[in-house]
Design a protein around this motif. Sequence first.
Motif, PDB file in Angstrom:
ATOM      1  N   TRP A  42       3.477 -11.523  10.077  1.00  0.00           N
ATOM      2  CA  TRP A  42       3.514 -11.908   8.670  1.00  0.00           C
ATOM      3  C   TRP A  42       3.349 -13.416   8.519  1.00  0.00           C
ATOM      4  CZ3 TRP A  42       2.301  -9.264   4.744  1.00  0.00           C
ATOM      5  CH2 TRP A  42       2.592  -9.726   3.459  1.00  0.00           C
ATOM      6  N   SER A  63       0.990   2.106   5.222  1.00  0.00           N
ATOM      7  CA  SER A  63       1.066   0.960   6.118  1.00  0.00           C
ATOM      8  C   SER A  63       2.474   0.735   6.627  1.00  0.00           C
ATOM      9  CB  SER A  63       0.601  -0.294   5.363  1.00  0.00           C
ATOM     10  OG  SER A  63       0.829  -1.441   6.114  1.00  0.00           O
ATOM     11  N   SER A  64       2.583   0.444   7.904  1.00  0.00           N
ATOM     12  CA  SER A  64       3.860   0.080   8.518  1.00  0.00           C
ATOM     13  C   SER A  64       3.839  -1.398   8.843  1.00  0.00           C
ATOM     14  CB  SER A  64       4.081   0.888   9.794  1.00  0.00           C
ATOM     15  OG  SER A  64       5.190   0.398  10.500  1.00  0.00           O
ATOM     16  N   GLU A  65       4.683  -2.170   8.182  1.00  0.00           N
ATOM     17  CA  GLU A  65       4.709  -3.611   8.395  1.00  0.00           C
ATOM     18  C   GLU A  65       6.134  -4.060   8.688  1.00  0.00           C
ATOM     19  OE1 GLU A  65       1.924  -5.054   8.358  1.00  0.00           O
ATOM     20  OE2 GLU A  65       0.667  -3.689   7.227  1.00  0.00           O
ATOM     21  N   LEU A  73       6.733  -8.780  -0.292  1.00  0.00           N
ATOM     22  CA  LEU A  73       6.540  -7.340  -0.315  1.00  0.00           C
ATOM     23  C   LEU A  73       5.904  -6.902  -1.624  1.00  0.00           C
ATOM     24  CD1 LEU A  73       7.052  -4.761   1.274  1.00  0.00           C
ATOM     25  CD2 LEU A  73       9.334  -4.668   0.297  1.00  0.00           C
ATOM     26  N   ILE A  83      -2.204   0.755  -0.611  1.00  0.00           N
ATOM     27  CA  ILE A  83      -1.029   0.897   0.246  1.00  0.00           C
ATOM     28  C   ILE A  83      -0.017   1.774  -0.476  1.00  0.00           C
ATOM     29  CG2 ILE A  83       1.010  -0.313   1.113  1.00  0.00           C
ATOM     30  CD1 ILE A  83      -0.698  -2.524   2.049  1.00  0.00           C
ATOM     31  N   VAL A  86       5.628   0.750   2.623  1.00  0.00           N
ATOM     32  CA  VAL A  86       5.843  -0.284   3.623  1.00  0.00           C
ATOM     33  C   VAL A  86       7.171  -0.011   4.326  1.00  0.00           C
ATOM     34  CG1 VAL A  86       6.296  -2.736   4.024  1.00  0.00           C
ATOM     35  CG2 VAL A  86       4.482  -2.053   2.444  1.00  0.00           C
ATOM     36  N   ARG A  88      10.126  -1.475   6.318  1.00  0.00           N
ATOM     37  CA  ARG A  88      10.740  -2.793   6.471  1.00  0.00           C
ATOM     38  C   ARG A  88      11.585  -2.834   7.748  1.00  0.00           C
ATOM     39  NH1 ARG A  88      12.991  -1.217   1.614  1.00  0.00           N
ATOM     40  NH2 ARG A  88      15.020  -1.789   2.477  1.00  0.00           N
TER      41      ARG A  88
END
Length: 210
Positions: A42, A63-65, A73, A83, A86, A88
């Motif tokens: 990031w 999406s996996s972030e 975010l 997307i 997410v 976290r």
Amino acid sequence: MKDLVGKVTLLDLRYEKAYQDPKVLSEFIRNEIDLLCISIRWNLDSRKFLISFLGCLLRSVRSSEVIKQRRKLSYLFHRCPNIDMVVRGEGEEIIKQIVTGIPYKDIRGLSYRENGGIVHNEIHPLPDITRIPFPDRSLRKYDYSLIKHGVRLSSHLFDTVLTTRGCPFKCKFCTFSLNPLGQKRSYTERPIESVIEELKTLRPMSCSQR
């Protein structure tokens, strides 16, 4: 996750030159993929690339972030309408819950779209570092070597092994601690026995490979 789904495909876009074309990647996703997980660092360059690249994809992307700040975010959801969600923090357990069909509202550590808005579930407990499985290196198609700006700098190959997670410092300005969606793991070491067992699984590498 391989035991929970029919097939897992790993694409490393640093090496998969053909899939760097958004049209080619979109076609692959449309025909082959039900759930697309993307992991990035990031920082500003990675964020710009992600937003530009995902904006070119032709279908919904899940999406996996690893994202710690509510402002960043929300910005990501706003700039990337394709997307859906997410993850976290540390996502191993969270992604498993997604693929097994647990309702989104019951998955801690997940932010997702619902009724035109964004829902931020409560933070997921950090997984026990001693119980996290070794990476499945059989999914990789390429060996790793030292490359800078597309130029290979050495004939030597290398691999990486995670021996610790977390940060030993307690900086007052750290966004991991200040943000309500942030989640900071204290510095945690894996047992040396576990690290040695993972090292035993690595494939021997020849320095002469090119």
